[in-house]
Design a protein around this motif. Structure first.
Motif, PDB file in Angstrom:
ATOM      1  N   ASP A 148       0.835  -1.204   0.000  1.00 25.82           N
ATOM      2  CA  ASP A 148       0.000   0.000   0.000  1.00 25.82           C
ATOM      3  C   ASP A 148       0.870   1.255   0.000  1.00 25.82           C
ATOM      4  OD1 ASP A 148      -2.644   1.451   0.446  1.00 25.82           O
ATOM      5  OD2 ASP A 148      -1.542   2.043   2.250  1.00 25.82           O
ATOM      6  N   ARG A 149       1.955   1.211   0.754  1.00 28.99           N
ATOM      7  CA  ARG A 149       2.848   2.367   0.805  1.00 28.99           C
ATOM      8  C   ARG A 149       3.488   2.627  -0.553  1.00 28.99           C
ATOM      9  NH1 ARG A 149       8.206   3.601   1.729  1.00 28.99           N
ATOM     10  NH2 ARG A 149       8.616   5.406   3.079  1.00 28.99           N
ATOM     11  N   ASP A 170      -3.016   7.466   5.544  1.00 28.93           N
ATOM     12  CA  ASP A 170      -3.839   8.317   4.691  1.00 28.93           C
ATOM     13  C   ASP A 170      -3.372   9.769   4.626  1.00 28.93           C
ATOM     14  OD1 ASP A 170      -5.639   6.248   3.947  1.00 28.93           O
ATOM     15  OD2 ASP A 170      -6.679   6.469   5.869  1.00 28.93           O
ATOM     16  N   ARG A 174      -8.447   7.665  -2.825  1.00 30.47           N
ATOM     17  CA  ARG A 174      -7.617   8.390  -3.787  1.00 30.47           C
ATOM     18  C   ARG A 174      -6.834   9.484  -3.079  1.00 30.47           C
ATOM     19  NH1 ARG A 174     -10.398  10.106  -9.331  1.00 30.47           N
ATOM     20  NH2 ARG A 174      -8.204  10.641  -9.619  1.00 30.47           N
ATOM     21  N   TRP A 175      -5.628   9.748  -3.594  1.00 29.38           N
ATOM     22  CA  TRP A 175      -4.767  10.774  -3.005  1.00 29.38           C
ATOM     23  C   TRP A 175      -5.025  12.122  -3.660  1.00 29.38           C
ATOM     24  CZ3 TRP A 175      -1.876  10.458   1.281  1.00 29.38           C
ATOM     25  CH2 TRP A 175      -1.594   9.183   1.777  1.00 29.38           C
ATOM     26  N   GLU A 229       2.340   1.734  -3.512  1.00 29.79           N
ATOM     27  CA  GLU A 229       1.301   2.209  -4.427  1.00 29.79           C
ATOM     28  C   GLU A 229       0.932   3.663  -4.132  1.00 29.79           C
ATOM     29  OE1 GLU A 229      -1.836  -0.629  -3.956  1.00 29.79           O
ATOM     30  OE2 GLU A 229      -1.034  -1.970  -5.504  1.00 29.79           O
ATOM     31  N   SER A 230       0.926   4.024  -2.862  1.00 27.11           N
ATOM     32  CA  SER A 230       0.611   5.401  -2.497  1.00 27.11           C
ATOM     33  C   SER A 230       1.687   6.355  -2.978  1.00 27.11           C
ATOM     34  CB  SER A 230       0.439   5.518  -0.981  1.00 27.11           C
ATOM     35  OG  SER A 230      -0.707   4.816  -0.543  1.00 27.11           O
ATOM     36  N   ARG A 240      -5.429  11.020   1.565  1.00 24.93           N
ATOM     37  CA  ARG A 240      -6.198  10.023   0.833  1.00 24.93           C
ATOM     38  C   ARG A 240      -7.650  10.107   1.276  1.00 24.93           C
ATOM     39  NH1 ARG A 240      -3.929   4.010   0.195  1.00 24.93           N
ATOM     40  NH2 ARG A 240      -3.754   4.192   2.472  1.00 24.93           N
ATOM     41  N   GLU A 246       1.171   6.884  -6.647  1.00 26.35           N
ATOM     42  CA  GLU A 246      -0.011   7.706  -6.931  1.00 26.35           C
ATOM     43  C   GLU A 246       0.253   9.176  -6.601  1.00 26.35           C
ATOM     44  OE1 GLU A 246      -4.757   8.116  -5.837  1.00 26.35           O
ATOM     45  OE2 GLU A 246      -3.683   6.283  -5.279  1.00 26.35           O
TER      46      GLU A 246
END
Length: 209
Positions: free
Chosen positions: A11-12, A88, A123-124, A14-15, A119, A18
């Motif tokens: 997740d990190r 987030d 979505r960011w 991918e964040s 987030r 993004e």
């Protein structure tokens, strides 16, 4: 536990990607004047000035700024550091080298953004962008000396490029003893590099260009 840890790490990553895409989208949507695409990169309740909130107010402000000051712009992104405060929320620093056609002059600029990301519903978005300028000057006039913000038709003024980081003033305000080895502080904790550099420095007041 191993699966959860792997999911958090994925997740990190991918964040981070993004958020980097978010910054790239900011530049191209601004330069191509797609203001709907541009303001949709910000949180729906984004603060605009002291009293206004929302993408509609942001679009109106960006539209006026671009029409009044610039025929064309090009934003070239440099290094981008991102650190998470929780899954987030994140902060980041982005370097940007920009070119502006403004009346009869071609103005180049070096700056950085201090960003707050959030987030929302998966979505960011930008929660805030704080632009800190080093110089702005006609292409044929290098910005040597003080008052490096030199826009056509305005009195020159100082930018805030270094104001987020007290190390700049500290470096020039002291002269180390050349006969003794200097002390070295402990490394910044993980995910605290940028915050450590700030040393609780308040955000500077940014002059509207």
């Amino acid at each position: 536990m191993q699966t959860a840890s792997l999911e958090q790490r994925l997740d990190r990553l991918e964040s981070i990607e993004e958020i980097r895409q978010l910054v790239a989208k900011y530049a191209i949507s601004l330069d191509m004047r797609d203001l709907d695409a541009h303001v949709n990169l910000f949180a729906p309740d984004i603060r605009v000035g002291r009293e206004r909130r929302g993408r509609e107010h942001l679009k109106a402000w960006v539209d006026t700024t671009l029409r009044d000051q610039f025929t064309g712009t090009s934003h070239h992104l440099g290094q981008h550091l991102i650190e998470f405060t929780d899954p987030d929320h994140a902060v980041g620093v982005v370097y940007s080298k920009n070119e502006h056609e403004t009346g009869p002059e071609w103005v180049i600029m070096q700056m950085l953004y201090w960003d707050d990301y959030e987030r929302i519903d998966g979505r960011w978005y930008f929660r805030r962008r704080l632009p800190c300028y080093w110089y702005a000057s006609d292409l044929n006039r290098p910005p040597i000396g003080d008052l490096k913000m030199r826009w056509p038709g305005r009195e020159p003024y100082e930018g805030t490029f270094h104001d987020l980081f007290p190390s700049w003033q500290a470096f020039w305000g002291q002269r180390p003893d050349k006969e003794a080895l200097p002390e070295v502080a402990a490394p910044a904790p993980l995910e605290r590099f940028l915050v450590t550099l700030r040393r609780d420095t308040p955000a500077p007041r940014i002059r509207v260009r």
